[in-house]
Every structure is written in structure tokens, then in C-alpha cells.
Design a protein around this motif. Structure first.
Motif, PDB file in Angstrom:
ATOM      1  N   TYR A   1       0.972  -1.015  -0.007  1.00 20.27           N
ATOM      2  CA  TYR A   1      -0.102   0.155   0.138  1.00 20.27           C
ATOM      3  C   TYR A   1       0.722   1.202   0.078  1.00 20.27           C
ATOM      4  CZ  TYR A   1      -3.914  -3.178   1.390  1.00 20.27           C
ATOM      5  OH  TYR A   1      -4.686  -4.047   1.507  1.00 20.27           O
ATOM      6  N   ILE A   2       0.680   2.015  -0.906  1.00 14.12           N
ATOM      7  CA  ILE A   2       1.518   3.431  -1.011  1.00 14.12           C
ATOM      8  C   ILE A   2       0.470   4.486  -1.058  1.00 14.12           C
ATOM      9  CG2 ILE A   2       3.417   2.227  -2.106  1.00 14.12           C
ATOM     10  CD1 ILE A   2       2.578   3.309  -4.672  1.00 14.12           C
ATOM     11  N   GLY A   3       1.027   5.738  -0.688  1.00 17.42           N
ATOM     12  CA  GLY A   3       0.066   6.998  -0.942  1.00 17.42           C
ATOM     13  C   GLY A   3       0.861   7.842  -1.842  1.00 17.42           C
ATOM     14  N   PRO A   4       0.682   9.300  -1.791  1.00 18.92           N
ATOM     15  CA  PRO A   4       1.320  10.288  -2.680  1.00 18.92           C
ATOM     16  C   PRO A   4       2.897  10.162  -2.374  1.00 18.92           C
ATOM     17  CG  PRO A   4       0.248  11.493  -1.159  1.00 18.92           C
ATOM     18  CD  PRO A   4      -0.333   9.904  -0.590  1.00 18.92           C
ATOM     19  N   ASP A   5       3.382  11.050  -3.421  1.00 16.04           N
ATOM     20  CA  ASP A   5       5.047  11.080  -3.304  1.00 16.04           C
ATOM     21  C   ASP A   5       5.425  11.248  -1.805  1.00 16.04           C
ATOM     22  OD1 ASP A   5       5.202  10.544  -5.830  1.00 16.04           O
ATOM     23  OD2 ASP A   5       5.543  12.388  -6.588  1.00 16.04           O
ATOM     24  N   TRP A   6       6.281  10.730  -1.281  1.00 21.20           N
ATOM     25  CA  TRP A   6       6.957  11.037  -0.055  1.00 21.20           C
ATOM     26  C   TRP A   6       8.370  10.835  -0.217  1.00 21.20           C
ATOM     27  CZ3 TRP A   6       4.760   8.312   4.956  1.00 21.20           C
ATOM     28  CH2 TRP A   6       5.136   8.903   6.042  1.00 21.20           C
ATOM     29  N   TYR A   7       8.984  11.704  -0.403  1.00 22.95           N
ATOM     30  CA  TYR A   7      10.456  12.020  -1.007  1.00 22.95           C
ATOM     31  C   TYR A   7      11.283  11.439   0.311  1.00 22.95           C
ATOM     32  CZ  TYR A   7       9.304  13.822  -5.419  1.00 22.95           C
ATOM     33  OH  TYR A   7       8.708  14.096  -6.606  1.00 22.95           O
ATOM     34  N   PRO A   8      12.344  10.824   0.137  1.00 25.99           N
ATOM     35  CA  PRO A   8      12.929  10.203  -0.909  1.00 25.99           C
ATOM     36  C   PRO A   8      12.419   8.679  -0.899  1.00 25.99           C
ATOM     37  CG  PRO A   8      14.388  10.051   1.035  1.00 25.99           C
ATOM     38  CD  PRO A   8      13.320  10.682   1.532  1.00 25.99           C
ATOM     39  N   ILE A   9      11.325   8.092   0.306  1.00 22.17           N
ATOM     40  CA  ILE A   9      10.904   6.862   0.267  1.00 22.17           C
ATOM     41  C   ILE A   9      10.203   6.364  -0.744  1.00 22.17           C
ATOM     42  CG2 ILE A   9       9.647   5.354   2.008  1.00 22.17           C
ATOM     43  CD1 ILE A   9      11.918   7.042   3.172  1.00 22.17           C
ATOM     44  N   ILE A  10       8.970   7.300  -1.474  1.00 21.00           N
ATOM     45  CA  ILE A  10       8.316   6.489  -2.593  1.00 21.00           C
ATOM     46  C   ILE A  10       8.059   7.883  -3.438  1.00 21.00           C
ATOM     47  CG2 ILE A  10       6.407   6.417  -1.476  1.00 21.00           C
ATOM     48  CD1 ILE A  10       5.773   4.061  -3.108  1.00 21.00           C
ATOM     49  N   TYR A  11       8.218   7.886  -4.836  1.00 17.69           N
ATOM     50  CA  TYR A  11       7.787   8.899  -5.700  1.00 17.69           C
ATOM     51  C   TYR A  11       7.682   8.352  -6.984  1.00 17.69           C
ATOM     52  CZ  TYR A  11      12.785   9.014  -6.418  1.00 17.69           C
ATOM     53  OH  TYR A  11      13.929   9.046  -6.787  1.00 17.69           O
TER      54      TYR A  11
END
Length: 294
Positions: free
Chosen positions: A43-53
Motif C-alpha cells: 500500500y502506497i500513498g502520494p509522493d513521499w520523498y525520498p521513500i517513494i515517488y
């Protein structure tokens, strides 16, 4: 002072000690788990630099993504990404649905109890940056689902908190004077505050406040799924982990270039057209002058 970037090397901290050599070695029960559960929901959400984007091509990138790719390379376990509008939805869905899933959060162990999820040890820690805009409006813009909200609420009792879906929406609220400040992790500041739209904001490091990132697993995930995550982190080499960090904490170079390119291109084309017109005029005048002399 304006935000001074590039101190990330003092912020990244690997909490798990390296416990084994020779790659990721699975137990029989862990290998059987992967055989019976070859794909695990993420499960992911909006961009969360630098963890996920997402990059400009729409590809998923980030420390978390690269780490899961390492697990796939080492074990064959595949991951299926499911995106939500914000991380509050991620936490709610992960905590109260029966399907097996993993995600990331920056919550502490009180979040672990409140959302009925299991947390790993923190895999990354960074400072929290206060970002102040030009407005004096008594409002704070915060991304929903980020756990430092409670600390900030306690520290700024007189201010109204307005929640947004993502950090970029929070910064846009500052830029349009709908809020006077927001808070982000230092890696986000490294990315966002180098962009021309946000370079005029004032920033300070919040004392004694760090943001820790954890792997989270749903209640229906077995102990094997959690042990694979933690064992994978224990087995990854320091060089490979630092490579993942460096690749994902230097993303602003590419983004800033493309942003500058998109802004400068129209001026460059206009300049070329003007130069060409001047050159044609000069040639025409020289031709007329030469003809007149003849």
C-alpha cells in the motif's frame, strides 16, 4: 536562514546491524511462505520523498521501492502496488482489512497500537524542517497521515491545522497564502526547496524532533513475512544501502534541470528567432550598401 541542503549524509542512519554475510538466507518456513504467497500487496500513498515517488515517466522510485526490488532479486518474492490518496487511508486500510500487505509509515509504536499494524525497527531517520511562507495567517498546512502532526498540534495550540493530501499541496498552500507554515523531513526539503517555486520560503530545523521511517505489516501478515523484511535489511550490504540512499536523495538534480529546461526553452527559442531576424537584417543592409556602391 534559507534552507541549506546537502547535509543528508549526517541524517541517514541504518538501525539494523548487519547480522549475516553471503546474501539473504531464508529459513525453510520463509521459503515455503514465498512459494505459497508469491505476490504481496504494497500500500502506497502520494509522493513521499525520498521513500517513494514517481519520476517524470510515471515509474515508481524511492528507497522503499529499491529495497523491495532487492528482496525480489534475492528471494523471488513479487510486490503488487496499490495506491491511495493519502497515508491516513493507507494506515486505515492496512490495519483493518484481512488481506496480507506491507507499507511504510513514519509513526511510532503508539501508532502501532492505534492502527492495529506491526512495525519494524526504524530503517531511516531524518530531521524535521519547519518551512515558513510569506503569509502571517494563523494556519499550518500538514499532509494527512503523517505522525508528527500530534507533536506539532501540542506545540502550536493557537494555530489551525489544515490537512492536505500531499506535501506538494501543503507547499502550494504556503505559496498561495492559505497557510503560513508546514513541516517536512529533511530529504523532502532537499527536493522541494530547490525548485524555483519554493526557493523564497524560510526554513529552520526543529530541535529534538526527528522523523523515523518503519516498515509496517498488516495483522494478517504472518511472522515469516515480517522476518523476511527484517532479514533482508540485515543482509543488504552497507555499500548497496548507501547506493540506494544516494540514488534517491539526489533526485532534485534531475527534477531541477527539467524544471529549468521547461522554463528556459521558450526564451531560448525567442532569442534564436530574434538573432536570426537581426542576422537577416544585417545581410540585407550589407547587400543594399554594396549594390549602392556599385
Amino acid at each position: 536562514d534559507h534552507y541549506q541542503a546537502d547535509f543528508k549524509n549526517t541524517l541517514a542512519k541504518k538501525y539494523f546491524e548487519k547480522k549475516q554475510d553471503g546474501g539473504l538466507i531464508l529459513s525453510k518456513s520463509e521459503a515455503l511462505y514465498i512459494k505459497e504467497n508469491p505476490i504481496l500487496d504494497v500500500y502506497i500513498g502520494p509522493d513521499w520523498y525520498p521513500i517513494i515517488y514517481q519520476n517524470s515517466n510515471g515509474d515508481k522510485k524511492g528507497v522503499f521501492i529499491d529495497f523491495l526490488e532487492y528482496i525480489t532479486d534475492e528471494t523471488g518474492l513479487q510486490f503488487h502496488y496499490i495506491k491511495y490518496d493519502n497515508y491516513a487511508q493507507v494506515l486505515d486500510t492496512q490495519g483493518y482489512r484481512m488481506n496480507k500487505s506491507i507499507s511504510i509509515t513514519n509513526g511510532d509504536f503508539s501508532t502501532d497500537k492505534g492502527y492495529n499494524i506491526q512495525l519494524s525497527e526504524p530503517f531511516l531517520s531524518t530531521s524535521i524542517i519547519k518551512v515558513t511562507g510569506n503569509s502571517r495567517i494563523n494556519k499550518i498546512a500538514l499532509p494527512i497521515g503523517v505522525s508528527y502532526n500530534e507533536k506539532i498540534t501540542n506545540d502550536f495550540n493557537g494555530m489551525e491545522i489544515i490537512y492536505y493530501q500531499s506535501m506538494s499541496e501543503c507547499l502550494d498552500a504556503l505559496d498561495t497564502n492559505q497557510a503560513s507554515m508546514t513541516f517536512m523531513n529533511a530529504f523532502e526539503a532537499d527536493y522541494y526547496l530547490k525548485q524555483p517555486s519554493y526557493q523564497n520560503f524560510m526554513t529552520t530545523i526543529e530541535p529534538n524532533q526527528n522523523m523515523n521511517f518503519y516498515f509496517s505489516t498488516s495483522p494478517s501478515c504472518s511472522a515469516e513475512a515480517r522476518s523476511i523484511l527484517e532479514k533482508a535489511f540485515s543482509s543488504i550490504s552497507e555499500n548497496e544501502w548507501n547506493h540506494i540512499l544516494n540514488m534517491n536523495t539526489n533526485i532534485y538534480h534531475e527534477s531541477s534541470f527539467h524544471h529549468f529546461y521547461s522554463l528556459a526553452l521558450p526564451y531560448f527559442i525567442s532569442g534564436c528567432i530574434l538573432s536570426l531576424m537581426v542576422l537577416v537584417l544585417v545581410i540585407f543592409l550589407l547587400f543594399r550598401s554594396r549594390k549602392h556602391v556599385e
